[in-house]
Design a protein around this motif. Structure first.
Motif, PDB file in Angstrom:
ATOM      1  N   ALA A  86      71.002 -63.178 -32.624  1.00  0.00           N
ATOM      2  CA  ALA A  86      71.294 -64.612 -32.552  1.00  0.00           C
ATOM      3  C   ALA A  86      72.599 -64.852 -31.778  1.00  0.00           C
ATOM      4  O   ALA A  86      72.701 -65.801 -30.988  1.00  0.00           O
ATOM      5  N   ILE A  87      73.577 -63.987 -32.004  1.00  0.00           N
ATOM      6  CA  ILE A  87      74.848 -64.100 -31.277  1.00  0.00           C
ATOM      7  C   ILE A  87      74.644 -63.803 -29.790  1.00  0.00           C
ATOM      8  O   ILE A  87      75.126 -64.528 -28.914  1.00  0.00           O
ATOM      9  N   LEU A  88      73.891 -62.738 -29.494  1.00  0.00           N
ATOM     10  CA  LEU A  88      73.633 -62.373 -28.100  1.00  0.00           C
ATOM     11  C   LEU A  88      72.845 -63.464 -27.378  1.00  0.00           C
ATOM     12  O   LEU A  88      73.076 -63.723 -26.194  1.00  0.00           O
ATOM     13  N   LYS A  89      71.949 -64.113 -28.093  1.00  0.00           N
ATOM     14  CA  LYS A  89      71.175 -65.223 -27.508  1.00  0.00           C
ATOM     15  C   LYS A  89      72.119 -66.338 -27.067  1.00  0.00           C
ATOM     16  O   LYS A  89      71.988 -66.885 -25.962  1.00  0.00           O
ATOM     17  N   LEU A  90      73.085 -66.665 -27.916  1.00  0.00           N
ATOM     18  CA  LEU A  90      74.053 -67.711 -27.579  1.00  0.00           C
ATOM     19  C   LEU A  90      74.907 -67.314 -26.377  1.00  0.00           C
ATOM     20  O   LEU A  90      75.206 -68.149 -25.507  1.00  0.00           O
ATOM     21  N   VAL A  91      75.290 -66.041 -26.319  1.00  0.00           N
ATOM     22  CA  VAL A  91      76.096 -65.557 -25.191  1.00  0.00           C
ATOM     23  C   VAL A  91      75.296 -65.639 -23.893  1.00  0.00           C
ATOM     24  O   VAL A  91      75.803 -66.098 -22.857  1.00  0.00           O
ATOM     25  N   ARG A  92      74.038 -65.216 -23.923  1.00  0.00           N
ATOM     26  CA  ARG A  92      73.194 -65.286 -22.726  1.00  0.00           C
ATOM     27  C   ARG A  92      73.022 -66.731 -22.247  1.00  0.00           C
ATOM     28  O   ARG A  92      73.104 -67.018 -21.051  1.00  0.00           O
ATOM     29  N   GLU A  93      72.799 -67.622 -23.194  1.00  0.00           N
ATOM     30  CA  GLU A  93      72.630 -69.034 -22.835  1.00  0.00           C
ATOM     31  C   GLU A  93      73.921 -69.616 -22.253  1.00  0.00           C
ATOM     32  O   GLU A  93      73.892 -70.331 -21.240  1.00  0.00           O
ATOM     33  N   ALA A  94      75.050 -69.313 -22.901  1.00  0.00           N
ATOM     34  CA  ALA A  94      76.334 -69.858 -22.444  1.00  0.00           C
ATOM     35  C   ALA A  94      76.659 -69.418 -21.026  1.00  0.00           C
ATOM     36  O   ALA A  94      77.117 -70.217 -20.190  1.00  0.00           O
ATOM     37  N   PHE A  95      76.396 -68.147 -20.718  1.00  0.00           N
ATOM     38  CA  PHE A  95      76.744 -67.661 -19.386  1.00  0.00           C
ATOM     39  C   PHE A  95      75.707 -68.045 -18.334  1.00  0.00           C
ATOM     40  O   PHE A  95      76.047 -68.136 -17.153  1.00  0.00           O
ATOM     41  N   THR A  96      74.475 -68.294 -18.746  1.00  0.00           N
ATOM     42  CA  THR A  96      73.499 -68.850 -17.809  1.00  0.00           C
ATOM     43  C   THR A  96      73.936 -70.250 -17.384  1.00  0.00           C
ATOM     44  O   THR A  96      73.899 -70.605 -16.196  1.00  0.00           O
ATOM     45  N   ILE A  97      74.382 -71.037 -18.347  1.00  0.00           N
ATOM     46  CA  ILE A  97      74.889 -72.382 -18.048  1.00  0.00           C
ATOM     47  C   ILE A  97      76.139 -72.298 -17.183  1.00  0.00           C
ATOM     48  O   ILE A  97      76.279 -73.035 -16.191  1.00  0.00           O
ATOM     49  N   SER A  98      77.054 -71.388 -17.525  1.00  0.00           N
ATOM     50  CA  SER A  98      78.286 -71.236 -16.751  1.00  0.00           C
ATOM     51  C   SER A  98      78.007 -70.821 -15.311  1.00  0.00           C
ATOM     52  O   SER A  98      78.631 -71.323 -14.367  1.00  0.00           O
ATOM     53  N   LEU A  99      77.053 -69.898 -15.135  1.00  0.00           N
ATOM     54  CA  LEU A  99      76.703 -69.433 -13.798  1.00  0.00           C
ATOM     55  C   LEU A  99      76.100 -70.565 -12.972  1.00  0.00           C
ATOM     56  O   LEU A  99      76.437 -70.744 -11.789  1.00  0.00           O
ATOM     57  N   SER A 144      69.072 -73.394 -17.144  1.00  0.00           N
ATOM     58  CA  SER A 144      70.328 -73.956 -17.638  1.00  0.00           C
ATOM     59  C   SER A 144      70.087 -75.316 -18.278  1.00  0.00           C
ATOM     60  O   SER A 144      70.632 -75.621 -19.350  1.00  0.00           O
ATOM     61  N   ASN A 145      69.263 -76.138 -17.645  1.00  0.00           N
ATOM     62  CA  ASN A 145      68.963 -77.463 -18.206  1.00  0.00           C
ATOM     63  C   ASN A 145      68.264 -77.354 -19.557  1.00  0.00           C
ATOM     64  O   ASN A 145      68.569 -78.109 -20.490  1.00  0.00           O
ATOM     65  N   VAL A 146      67.328 -76.414 -19.672  1.00  0.00           N
ATOM     66  CA  VAL A 146      66.625 -76.236 -20.939  1.00  0.00           C
ATOM     67  C   VAL A 146      67.593 -75.760 -22.019  1.00  0.00           C
ATOM     68  O   VAL A 146      67.554 -76.235 -23.159  1.00  0.00           O
ATOM     69  N   ALA A 147      68.468 -74.831 -21.657  1.00  0.00           N
ATOM     70  CA  ALA A 147      69.453 -74.321 -22.621  1.00  0.00           C
ATOM     71  C   ALA A 147      70.393 -75.429 -23.101  1.00  0.00           C
ATOM     72  O   ALA A 147      70.842 -75.416 -24.249  1.00  0.00           O
ATOM     73  N   LYS A 148      70.660 -76.392 -22.233  1.00  0.00           N
ATOM     74  CA  LYS A 148      71.561 -77.498 -22.591  1.00  0.00           C
ATOM     75  C   LYS A 148      70.839 -78.641 -23.299  1.00  0.00           C
ATOM     76  O   LYS A 148      71.353 -79.206 -24.266  1.00  0.00           O
ATOM     77  N   HIS A 149      69.654 -78.994 -22.786  1.00  0.00           N
ATOM     78  CA  HIS A 149      69.009 -80.237 -23.221  1.00  0.00           C
ATOM     79  C   HIS A 149      67.683 -80.046 -23.934  1.00  0.00           C
ATOM     80  O   HIS A 149      67.052 -81.016 -24.321  1.00  0.00           O
ATOM     81  N   SER A 150      67.208 -78.822 -24.088  1.00  0.00           N
ATOM     82  CA  SER A 150      65.951 -78.461 -24.748  1.00  0.00           C
ATOM     83  C   SER A 150      64.736 -78.796 -23.901  1.00  0.00           C
ATOM     84  O   SER A 150      64.562 -78.227 -22.826  1.00  0.00           O
ATOM     85  N   GLY A 151      63.876 -79.721 -24.332  1.00  0.00           N
ATOM     86  CA  GLY A 151      62.603 -79.949 -23.656  1.00  0.00           C
ATOM     87  C   GLY A 151      62.693 -80.910 -22.494  1.00  0.00           C
ATOM     88  O   GLY A 151      63.746 -81.081 -21.889  1.00  0.00           O
ATOM     89  N   GLY A 152      61.558 -81.531 -22.166  1.00  0.00           N
ATOM     90  CA  GLY A 152      61.531 -82.500 -21.085  1.00  0.00           C
ATOM     91  C   GLY A 152      60.984 -81.937 -19.790  1.00  0.00           C
ATOM     92  O   GLY A 152      60.340 -80.888 -19.761  1.00  0.00           O
ATOM     93  N   THR A 153      61.286 -82.656 -18.711  1.00  0.00           N
ATOM     94  CA  THR A 153      60.751 -82.303 -17.398  1.00  0.00           C
ATOM     95  C   THR A 153      61.175 -80.908 -16.949  1.00  0.00           C
ATOM     96  O   THR A 153      60.362 -80.154 -16.392  1.00  0.00           O
ATOM     97  N   SER A 154      62.439 -80.562 -17.173  1.00  0.00           N
ATOM     98  CA  SER A 154      62.924 -79.238 -16.756  1.00  0.00           C
ATOM     99  C   SER A 154      62.132 -78.131 -17.438  1.00  0.00           C
ATOM    100  O   SER A 154      61.751 -77.138 -16.810  1.00  0.00           O
TER     101      SER A 154
END
Length: 202
Positions: A86-99, A144-154
């Motif tokens: 769960a921690i690693l998942k958050l790290v992967r998401e955070a750095f995908t968004i950062s990248l 990155s959009n999905v990691a930030k905003h969840s569902g929708g068009t992205s």
């Protein structure tokens, strides 16, 4: 003289861009390192327990005098590994968004705009003799959009382009839509995103 000045700017851009990506990737490795070490330790401990159980020197659970299981090492190990993941998942998401944010900021700076326009960014890069990974950059942005905003068009678009980035079994069995909860962002995908940005830039 102008041509020489442009060449100097391009060389500096290349150097700064590579430095920034290397630093961001180093930060990613550092952020995940403690969890990686814990995970490796847990997996080693479980392998050792399995050896002892095969040798008849240990058991996967403990029982009280009436034969009731009072402690299950398998369940406990599963819980601990889930916590680490769960921690690693958050790290992967955070750095995908950062990248993704880094890439967009860098392109906005070169285009002298405030709003990222992927088509204009691709056009600029090609005009500089570069070969951006258009699909890879789009997948990065959508992830990155999905990691930030969840569902929708992205999420819908990403599911069409890269269905492997979502848990299709969960989507089908639970009648769900692709979104943050069933996004499968693995170590390999994050490594792929860093490579996409590297080869798309100067």
């Amino acid at each position: 003289m102008a041509t020489e000045s442009n060449q100097v700017r391009n060389v500096m851009w290349h150097w700064l861009f590579r430095r920034d990506i290397d630093q961001l990737e180093a930060a990613y490795r550092s952020a995940r390192n403690p969890s990686d070490e814990i995970k490796a330790t847990l997996e080693r401990e479980w392998a050792e327990l399995e050896e002892l159980v095969r040798a008849g020197e240990a058991s996967f659970y403990e029982e009280d005098e009436s034969g009731q299981v009072v402690y299950d090492y398998g369940d406990r190990m599963s819980d601990r590994l889930h916590e680490v993941e769960a921690i690693l998942k958050l790290v992967r998401e955070a750095f995908t968004i950062s990248l993704s944010h880094y890439w967009e900021r860098e392109m906005n700076k070169r285009l002298k705009v405030n709003q990222y326009d992927e088509k204009k960014a691709i056009t600029l890069l090609k005009s500089r003799g570069l070969f951006p990974d258009e699909l890879g950059l789009k997948v990065l942005r959508l992830t990155s959009n999905v990691a930030k905003h969840s569902g929708g068009t992205s999420a819908q678009t990403l599911n069409t382009l890269r269905p492997g980035l979502f848990d299709q079994e969960a989507i089908a069995s639970n009648d769900e839509q692709p979104d943050y909860t069933n996004l499968l962002l693995t170590d390999e995908i994050v490594a792929e995103f860093f490579e996409v940005v590297r080869k798309s830039g100067p």
